[in-house]
Enzyme design. Sequence first.
Site, PDB file in Angstrom:
ATOM      1  N   GLN A   1      22.711 -37.812 -60.187  1.00 48.79           N
ATOM      2  CA  GLN A   1      21.266 -37.964 -59.963  1.00 48.79           C
ATOM      3  C   GLN A   1      20.456 -37.333 -61.108  1.00 48.79           C
ATOM      4  O   GLN A   1      19.507 -37.929 -61.606  1.00 48.79           O
ATOM      5  CB  GLN A   1      20.864 -37.315 -58.628  1.00 48.79           C
ATOM      6  CG  GLN A   1      19.409 -37.563 -58.253  1.00 48.79           C
ATOM      7  CD  GLN A   1      18.878 -36.609 -57.180  1.00 48.79           C
ATOM      8  OE1 GLN A   1      19.524 -35.631 -56.821  1.00 48.79           O
ATOM      9  NE2 GLN A   1      17.701 -36.904 -56.668  1.00 48.79           N
TER      10      GLN A   1
ATOM     11  N   TYR B   1      29.839 -24.458 -51.815  1.00 45.96           N
ATOM     12  CA  TYR B   1      28.954 -24.847 -52.931  1.00 45.96           C
ATOM     13  C   TYR B   1      28.132 -23.633 -53.387  1.00 45.96           C
ATOM     14  O   TYR B   1      28.048 -23.333 -54.581  1.00 45.96           O
ATOM     15  CB  TYR B   1      28.053 -25.971 -52.444  1.00 45.96           C
ATOM     16  CG  TYR B   1      26.987 -26.453 -53.402  1.00 45.96           C
ATOM     17  CD1 TYR B   1      27.321 -27.039 -54.620  1.00 45.96           C
ATOM     18  CD2 TYR B   1      25.633 -26.363 -53.070  1.00 45.96           C
ATOM     19  CE1 TYR B   1      26.345 -27.518 -55.477  1.00 45.96           C
ATOM     20  CE2 TYR B   1      24.648 -26.838 -53.915  1.00 45.96           C
ATOM     21  CZ  TYR B   1      25.003 -27.410 -55.122  1.00 45.96           C
ATOM     22  OH  TYR B   1      24.026 -27.883 -55.961  1.00 45.96           O
TER      23      TYR B   1
END
Length: 313
Positions: A12, A141
């Site tokens: 992205q 993460y």
Amino acid sequence: MKKILVTGSNGQIGFELVQHLRKTYGSDNVVATARKKAAGPVSEGGPFAFLDVRDGKMAGELLDSWRIDTVVHLAGILSARGEADPQLAWDTNMNGLCTMLEAARPRKCAFFFPSSIAAFGPGAPPENTPQDTIQRPSTIYGVTKVAGELLCDYYHLKYGLDTRGLRFPGLVSCAAPPGGGTTDYAVHIYYEAAAHGRYTSYIGKGSFMDMLYMPDALDAVVRLIEADPSRLRHRCAFNISAMSFDPEGIAESIRKVIPEFELSYEVDPVRQAIADSWPDSLDCSAAREEWGFAPRYDLDAMTRDMLQRVASR
Ligand code: AKB
């Protein structure tokens, strides 16, 4: 003129950042890399090379052959996908980062690292979360992002490498889809609003998260890369955000353009738990003071632009 290598160029951020950097520094000076070649501007608008970021030999050869002086290391696994496969997230995010830092170190390349609001966890103050505060994330993460911030700071202290980084909030854009994140709903909602006039949110009412429109994120990366090092008290990584909203807030903004827009909920417990562990709003004063962070889009300006672009696609 800088010679920049970007990893994760099909993602992205990478998809738009590669094009933005090529406009800023010249097409031939930005080498896009990824594990797969996708037709389009990333592979066709300038140099492109295959790169698995865990392959140090290949990374070193690319840095040498293109005489790279700046690495923008974007490749990584996002929060929700990371919870589905923590080992993959660790391998890609940590081993990939270590490999790229080690390739950059002997070549004295400047190094940009994208951290995230995920670097904070439930123990951090949720409102106006400070630049420097407790960081005990509860996602894999987030763990890789805190470790990454510390590792990049360490490479600066120990080896003098010019490492810099941003803690990205949710990024809203329409050129390339987000994949595997928790904040992705804030992109999907615009597509569904334009196509069907309604959206079912996997994030619950009242869950606030920081967000930034992609043009402001691209501008922030270049500003930080270009910042005078003598002004940087922090390195890896700066809080940045332009707005904080929950699903009701973004729906309200969409209704200013599409009054009949309907929002419903089917909350996904995994992504909801991640959202609950993140800040509601960040304190971005260090970014403003140290390198002039100045986002242009607020929620309504972003909504108008997104809906126009999505409708024209
Ligand atoms: C995600 O939702 O995982 C990312 C992020 C905030 O880092 N967009």
